[in-house]
Write a protein that holds these residues in place. Sequence first.
Motif, mmCIF file in Angstrom:
data_model
loop_
_atom_site.group_PDB
_atom_site.id
_atom_site.type_symbol
_atom_site.label_atom_id
_atom_site.label_comp_id
_atom_site.label_asym_id
_atom_site.label_seq_id
_atom_site.Cartn_x
_atom_site.Cartn_y
_atom_site.Cartn_z
ATOM 1 N N GLU A 151 0.831 -1.211 0.000
ATOM 2 C CA GLU A 151 0.000 0.000 0.000
ATOM 3 C C GLU A 151 0.863 1.258 0.000
ATOM 4 O O GLU A 151 0.554 2.239 -0.674
ATOM 5 N N ILE A 152 1.967 1.230 0.738
ATOM 6 C CA ILE A 152 2.884 2.374 0.768
ATOM 7 C C ILE A 152 3.515 2.577 -0.599
ATOM 8 O O ILE A 152 3.599 3.702 -1.100
ATOM 9 N N ALA A 153 3.943 1.474 -1.219
ATOM 10 C CA ALA A 153 4.555 1.582 -2.544
ATOM 11 C C ALA A 153 3.555 2.104 -3.564
ATOM 12 O O ALA A 153 3.902 2.930 -4.414
ATOM 13 N N GLN A 154 2.322 1.653 -3.483
ATOM 14 C CA GLN A 154 1.289 2.123 -4.400
ATOM 15 C C GLN A 154 1.029 3.609 -4.195
ATOM 16 O O GLN A 154 0.880 4.359 -5.156
ATOM 17 N N ALA A 155 1.004 4.062 -2.952
ATOM 18 C CA ALA A 155 0.782 5.477 -2.668
ATOM 19 C C ALA A 155 1.948 6.325 -3.169
ATOM 20 O O ALA A 155 1.747 7.426 -3.673
ATOM 21 N N GLU A 156 3.164 5.800 -3.039
ATOM 22 C CA GLU A 156 4.334 6.543 -3.524
ATOM 23 C C GLU A 156 4.325 6.665 -5.041
ATOM 24 O O GLU A 156 4.724 7.688 -5.585
ATOM 25 N N ILE A 157 3.855 5.636 -5.725
ATOM 26 C CA ILE A 157 3.769 5.689 -7.189
ATOM 27 C C ILE A 157 2.756 6.746 -7.607
ATOM 28 O O ILE A 157 2.977 7.496 -8.555
ATOM 29 N N GLU A 158 1.640 6.825 -6.894
ATOM 30 C CA GLU A 158 0.603 7.796 -7.237
ATOM 31 C C GLU A 158 1.037 9.222 -6.905
ATOM 32 O O GLU A 158 0.662 10.161 -7.579
ATOM 33 N N ILE A 159 1.838 9.409 -5.855
ATOM 34 C CA ILE A 159 2.245 10.743 -5.417
ATOM 35 C C ILE A 159 3.523 11.207 -6.103
ATOM 36 O O ILE A 159 3.736 12.399 -6.283
ATOM 37 N N ALA A 160 4.370 10.301 -6.540
ATOM 38 C CA ALA A 160 5.708 10.617 -7.042
ATOM 39 C C ALA A 160 5.748 11.716 -8.100
ATOM 40 O O ALA A 160 6.575 12.624 -7.998
ATOM 41 N N PRO A 161 4.916 11.729 -9.120
ATOM 42 C CA PRO A 161 5.046 12.789 -10.124
ATOM 43 C C PRO A 161 4.751 14.188 -9.597
ATOM 44 O O PRO A 161 5.308 15.158 -10.084
ATOM 45 N N THR A 162 3.917 14.303 -8.572
ATOM 46 C CA THR A 162 3.555 15.630 -8.083
ATOM 47 C C THR A 162 4.373 16.066 -6.885
ATOM 48 O O THR A 162 4.328 17.222 -6.506
ATOM 49 N N ASN A 163 5.144 15.166 -6.296
ATOM 50 C CA ASN A 163 5.882 15.480 -5.080
ATOM 51 C C ASN A 163 7.327 15.833 -5.430
ATOM 52 O O ASN A 163 8.015 15.069 -6.062
ATOM 53 N N ASN A 164 7.785 17.003 -5.008
ATOM 54 C CA ASN A 164 9.154 17.432 -5.276
ATOM 55 C C ASN A 164 10.030 17.386 -4.032
ATOM 56 O O ASN A 164 11.061 18.029 -3.970
ATOM 57 N N VAL A 165 9.633 16.623 -3.016
ATOM 58 C CA VAL A 165 10.390 16.511 -1.771
ATOM 59 C C VAL A 165 11.563 15.568 -1.998
ATOM 60 O O VAL A 165 11.435 14.531 -2.642
ATOM 61 N N THR A 166 12.727 15.939 -1.479
ATOM 62 C CA THR A 166 13.892 15.070 -1.626
ATOM 63 C C THR A 166 13.730 13.845 -0.747
ATOM 64 O O THR A 166 13.094 13.896 0.298
ATOM 65 N N GLU A 167 14.359 12.737 -1.146
ATOM 66 C CA GLU A 167 14.222 11.493 -0.401
ATOM 67 C C GLU A 167 15.121 11.453 0.814
ATOM 68 O O GLU A 167 15.013 10.560 1.635
ATOM 69 N N SER A 168 16.048 12.391 0.963
ATOM 70 C CA SER A 168 16.967 12.352 2.090
ATOM 71 C C SER A 168 16.276 12.692 3.413
ATOM 72 O O SER A 168 16.704 12.239 4.458
ATOM 73 N N GLU A 169 15.215 13.449 3.370
ATOM 74 C CA GLU A 169 14.508 13.816 4.594
ATOM 75 C C GLU A 169 13.093 13.254 4.551
ATOM 76 O O GLU A 169 12.239 13.754 3.819
ATOM 77 N N PRO A 170 12.846 12.200 5.343
ATOM 78 C CA PRO A 170 11.491 11.644 5.353
ATOM 79 C C PRO A 170 10.528 12.590 6.055
ATOM 80 O O PRO A 170 10.919 13.373 6.907
ATOM 81 N N ALA A 171 9.295 12.488 5.681
ATOM 82 C CA ALA A 171 8.270 13.329 6.295
ATOM 83 C C ALA A 171 8.033 12.888 7.734
ATOM 84 O O ALA A 171 8.270 11.744 8.097
ATOM 85 N N GLU A 172 7.546 13.821 8.555
ATOM 86 C CA GLU A 172 7.310 13.524 9.973
ATOM 87 C C GLU A 172 6.265 12.434 10.151
ATOM 88 O O GLU A 172 6.364 11.604 11.027
ATOM 89 N N ASP A 173 5.229 12.448 9.318
ATOM 90 C CA ASP A 173 4.143 11.489 9.467
ATOM 91 C C ASP A 173 4.272 10.307 8.500
ATOM 92 O O ASP A 173 3.298 9.692 8.136
ATOM 93 N N GLU A 174 5.491 9.999 8.108
ATOM 94 C CA GLU A 174 5.717 8.918 7.160
ATOM 95 C C GLU A 174 5.312 7.582 7.770
ATOM 96 O O GLU A 174 5.640 7.274 8.919
ATOM 97 N N ILE A 175 4.592 6.820 7.007
ATOM 98 C CA ILE A 175 4.147 5.509 7.454
ATOM 99 C C ILE A 175 5.156 4.493 6.960
ATOM 100 O O ILE A 175 5.476 4.433 5.781
ATOM 101 N N GLY A 176 5.655 3.677 7.874
ATOM 102 C CA GLY A 176 6.654 2.683 7.525
ATOM 103 C C GLY A 176 6.172 1.279 7.821
ATOM 104 O O GLY A 176 4.999 1.041 8.095
ATOM 105 N N PRO A 177 7.093 0.346 7.791
ATOM 106 C CA PRO A 177 6.735 -1.049 8.066
ATOM 107 C C PRO A 177 6.332 -1.244 9.526
ATOM 108 O O PRO A 177 6.612 -0.411 10.384
ATOM 109 N N LEU A 178 5.704 -2.385 9.809
ATOM 110 C CA LEU A 178 5.256 -2.687 11.160
ATOM 111 C C LEU A 178 6.390 -3.109 12.082
ATOM 112 O O LEU A 178 6.244 -3.075 13.295
ATOM 113 N N TYR A 179 7.502 -3.538 11.518
ATOM 114 C CA TYR A 179 8.646 -3.962 12.332
ATOM 115 C C TYR A 179 9.936 -3.558 11.634
ATOM 116 O O TYR A 179 9.954 -3.280 10.438
#
Length: 146
Positions: free
Chosen positions: A43-71
């Motif tokens: 689901e995260i990968a799918q959301a990143e694919i949908e957001i990627a063309p419109t998002n100009n945020v660099t990958e070096s700094e993750p967002a504060e509310d970034e959702i990651g894996p469960l472990y």
Amino acid sequence: MAIYVILVIRTIREIAYFTIMFLGCIFTFANAIYILNRQRLSEIAQAEIEIAPTNNVTESEPAEDEIGPLYDDAVGNGVINAILAEFRIGFAMFENDKYTDVPNLVWIYFLLATLITQVIFLNMIINLMGVTFTDVDENTNRLLLQ
């Protein structure tokens, strides 16, 4: 001194079946968390694919509310990481801060895993050790004569 050696040997012998059941429970819940984590990652990968063309945020700094894996990815293998995560839940070393923005199914899983592995199984092992102690204590004279 010999009675304590007999007590330890019998306790180890009698918890063998408990160990098999406990590991089965750990692997069962590890399988569940592995499947839930794979679904979350897809689901995260799918959301990143949908957001990627419109998002100009660099990958070096993750967002504060970034959702990651469960472990955490401790060893690089998803199955082993799931087993390690379940062992941490089983021994009350869990971090439930990764359970933000998760469906209720994950919380139900977490509560069941905590209840079964911590409360029920640890009470079972305490009971097994108590029964073994009582049995050895009642038969102390007979065991010393052997």
